[in-house]
Design an enzyme around this catalytic site. Sequence first.
Site, PDB file in Angstrom:
ATOM      1  N   PHE A 127       0.835  -1.191   0.000  1.00 53.76           N
ATOM      2  CA  PHE A 127       0.000   0.000   0.000  1.00 53.76           C
ATOM      3  C   PHE A 127       0.877   1.251   0.000  1.00 53.76           C
ATOM      4  CE2 PHE A 127      -2.894   3.159   1.827  1.00 53.76           C
ATOM      5  CZ  PHE A 127      -4.008   2.957   1.005  1.00 53.76           C
TER       6      PHE A 127
ATOM      7  N   LYS B 285     -12.384  -0.638   7.769  1.00 52.35           N
ATOM      8  CA  LYS B 285     -12.701  -1.581   6.700  1.00 52.35           C
ATOM      9  C   LYS B 285     -13.621  -2.664   7.259  1.00 52.35           C
ATOM     10  CE  LYS B 285      -8.256  -0.610   4.466  1.00 52.35           C
ATOM     11  NZ  LYS B 285      -8.764   0.347   3.473  1.00 52.35           N
TER      12      LYS B 285
ATOM     13  N   ARG C 145     -12.165  -3.448  -8.029  1.00 53.17           N
ATOM     14  CA  ARG C 145     -11.989  -4.293  -6.844  1.00 53.17           C
ATOM     15  C   ARG C 145     -13.356  -4.550  -6.220  1.00 53.17           C
ATOM     16  NH1 ARG C 145      -8.142  -2.197  -2.001  1.00 53.17           N
ATOM     17  NH2 ARG C 145      -9.915  -0.813  -1.756  1.00 53.17           N
TER      18      ARG C 145
END
Length: 390
Positions: free
Chosen positions: A117, A220, A366
Amino acid sequence: MDSADALAGYRDRFVESDGLVAYLDGNSLGRPLKASVERLATFTREDWGGRLIRGWDEGWMQLPLDIGDELGRVALGAAAGQVAIADSTTVVLYKLVRAALDARPGRTEIVIDRENFPTDRYIVEGIARDRGLTVRWIETPHDGGVTPELVANAVGPHTAVALFSSVAYRSAWLADIPAVTAVVHGAGGLVIWDLSHSVGVVPTPLDEWGVDLAVGCGYKYLNGGPGAPAFLYVRRELQAELRQPIQGWLGSATPFEMGQGYEAAAGIRGFLSGTPPVIGMQPMRDMIALLGEVGLDAVRAKSVALTEHAIALVDDLLPDAALASPRDASRRGGHITIDHPRFADIMPALWSAGVIPDFRRPDGIRLGLSPLSTSFAEVEAGVRAIAGAL
């Protein structure tokens, strides 16, 4: 498939969104729980509004450690006293990279993969530049990630610390954490794992696997809301050895004495810095409790079933798209990425139609499938909408 899904009933616990056909971005921002809506209202009215400054003495100060212990128990396989809620992922990464480097004096290299990331890479690059260190880059496949073999070719006697993601943010590659950790340890280095795309969806027994350090975000699969605080894990055996660099008052041994000179608190509290994000931690409590109720093994089983379903739909409905994620479920996290040169062009139409996947450059969509809030029918509706838009 939804009728046979033992976890289908938990979808009712999440806030519904008007006009939404398919929310396929739960690995980027999880849906809020209805319980969190009530918790925030109650906290504002009764705790903050009712107790005011007294709340610090009545439990707020301890919350980062209490919630950290519960997260460790439910989702991280971590015994009490090793997990704390604090800061953002960026800040806790900076703390732990710096602390790990100082614990390996004389070593001059940091190992990281180029597909990690951006924050992870930027933190490493900045620290290496400031301290005159070398970044040892690992090249990984587009649809893969770090492996023990790749890591073994990159580490050596100069390795101080390695930083990897448990689940690659783009490809969803699920790393072999114990094997990679053992390779880094064999070279004498410490390893930090970014769990942002695995915590809450993939069982990750950190104590059992001998992990040194770990970080992760709370918004998340932990459904803490936009900007929710992060967490850090420091293995108990390392806590006295490591010293984090951001010496704020909450990490001191005697914060309310306001004395001269900094002495770190013992244990995981010594890795805190500033005032705890008390409001920001509240929604995470509900999702951690729900994960504890359901069990992470059951969550992982549905996650695998959802991604298998998505891959089958992509194969059937999007023959011109390329799967950029592992087909082997044992090497795949909770999302998949598919590539097509026209995906960037169709994203605005998808969002306008209430179909919300995520786009990752240069040409990847995604599909983030959060097991407790995503149905099999929702996945099918989303993939069909992508096919229709193309």
